[in-house]
Design a protein around this motif. Structure first.
Motif, short mmCIF file in Angstrom:
data_model
loop_
_atom_site.label_atom_id
_atom_site.label_comp_id
_atom_site.label_asym_id
_atom_site.label_seq_id
_atom_site.Cartn_x
_atom_site.Cartn_y
_atom_site.Cartn_z
N MET A 163 0.82 -1.20 0.00
CA MET A 163 0.00 0.00 0.00
C MET A 163 0.86 1.25 0.00
O MET A 163 1.66 1.47 0.91
N PRO A 164 0.70 2.11 -1.02
CA PRO A 164 1.42 3.40 -0.99
C PRO A 164 0.82 4.29 0.10
O PRO A 164 -0.25 3.98 0.62
N PRO A 165 1.51 5.40 0.48
CA PRO A 165 0.97 6.27 1.54
C PRO A 165 -0.43 6.76 1.16
O PRO A 165 -0.59 7.57 0.26
N SER A 166 -1.46 6.24 1.86
CA SER A 166 -2.84 6.48 1.42
C SER A 166 -3.31 7.92 1.65
O SER A 166 -4.24 8.39 1.01
N LEU A 167 -2.66 8.63 2.58
CA LEU A 167 -3.09 10.01 2.85
C LEU A 167 -2.42 11.02 1.92
O LEU A 167 -2.74 12.20 1.97
#
Length: 374
Positions: free
Chosen positions: A182-186
């Motif tokens: 997961m890439p940085p979701s924020l």
């Protein structure tokens, strides 16, 4: 400091693939090491940067070179990651050292060589792993044995005032790591191009019912599969670095008296002295910050956990009492502060992980500083 080389991307070693590229400074070493190639390279770049054609480079003319080094290395843009910003600031400090207003070609070559070797050393210490995240690792995680226990653990950590499934899901996505795919979701781009479309396309249950663990597991898996599909269609490039500060850099510096004296003298160059040649302890932090790169420490203010360690050590030595001391005493105190920080880090190493979304393509544009001359 030999922290990054040993600890960076340990979890990625087992799955080296075309989706990963490690920036460790080796290409820069090759360029600077070849005198003929490097001289030709310097001639070309000096001419390109010398906009007013006066045979010298002003600080303003040098500025684009700093950004270009970062771009050629695939670093995130300045201001987007404290980890890479530290490297940018080291580059800029090399350029402005000595505070000359103009730099000749000879000086430019020397400074550029220093900068590039410093950059290479920084990347060797703390390699940056460029990851292309295309949903494959996320799918593996969702369908693997660790999915359920890890998501149950994440669910138990979430506090959600409005209690909506959407809120739970967004908070849970933020707790997933690059190791889980997961890439940085924020990150604003990831949120608007990956997360929000996934939430819309997979129809999250938003009926305001209390969110149970069982329901959450089902809904989150459905959403994560949608996210993996969106990543497959629109892969995200992430610059990932891990670093463990365990005191080894300080130990090495303190054990080399010649290197320590040289570094101390350099750090004290800018510290003002009174008419008796004494220095105020108010400048101990400034001097410690100047020693930081040689001691394998982050800049003061860059890492909260490290600042706490430094604050504790300064209290122990009454280093903030503002008293004036002789230069030898100042140096002795600085060495003792370093030694104490080392002991604290040996007992409780500080590990950090940084992930920044790289919005530029990985291939360097032709204008970048490290592009070979045509």
């Amino acid at each position: 400091m030999e922290t990054g080389g040993e600890s960076t991307s340990m979890n990625y070693e087992k799955k080296k693939s075309e989706n990963q590229q490690v920036l460790d400074g080796s290409n820069i070493m090759k360029l600077v090491g070849n005198e003929e190639v490097f001289s030709s390279f310097v001639d070309h770049k000096f001419k390109e940067l010398d906009r007013d054609r006066d045979g010298q480079l002003s600080v303003k003319e040098l500025q684009p070179a700093v950004a270009d080094i970062g771009a050629a290395l695939g670093l995130p843009a300045q201001g987007s990651s404290p980890d890479s910003d530290h490297i940018y600031s080291e580059v800029l400090n090399e350029f402005t050292h000595g505070k000359q207003e103009k730099v000749s070609k000879t000086q430019f070559k020397e400074v550029l060589s220093d900068i590039l070797l410093g950059m290479a050393a920084g990347l060797k210490r703390d390699p940056i792993v460029i990851l292309r995240m295309d949903g494959e690792d996320l799918s593996e995680f969702i369908n693997g044995p660790s999915y359920e226990p890890e998501i149950i653990s994440i669910f138990s950590q979430i506090e959600s005032p409005d209690g909506s499934m959407r809120d739970y899901i967004i908070k849970a996505l933020d707790k997933l790591t690059v190791d889980q795919g997961m890439p940085p979701s924020l990150d604003s781009w990831v949120m608007s191009n990956i997360v929000e479309p996934a939430i819309q396309s997979c129809g999250i249950d938003e009926q305001g019912k209390p969110v149970s663990q069982e329901t959450f597991l089902v809904e989150f898996k459905k959403l994560a599969e949608c996210v993996a599909q969106h990543l497959k269609e629109q892969p995200v490039i992430v610059a990932h670095s891990e670093n463990t500060f365990d005191g080894t850099g300080i130990k090495r510096l303190l054990s080399n008296k010649f290197e320590l004296d040289k570094t101390m003298n350099s750090a004290l160059e800018t510290v003002p002295k009174d008419r008796n040649g004494k220095l105020s302890k108010d400048y101990l932090r400034v001097s410690l910050d100047a020693l930081a790169p040689s001691a394998g420490l982050p800049p003061i203010g860059a890492l909260e956990q490290m600042d706490k360690v430094i604050d504790e050590v300064f209290k122990m030595f009454n280093a903030d009492d503002g008293k004036v001391v002789k230069e030898d005493e100042f140096k002795k105190l600085l060495s003792e502060i370093l030694g104490s920080i080392m002991l604290q880090l040996e007992g409780n190493p500080i590990s950090i992980s940084t992930n920044s979304v790289v919005h530029e393509p990985l291939s360097a544009p032709s204008s970048t500083l490290l592009q070979p001359s045509s």
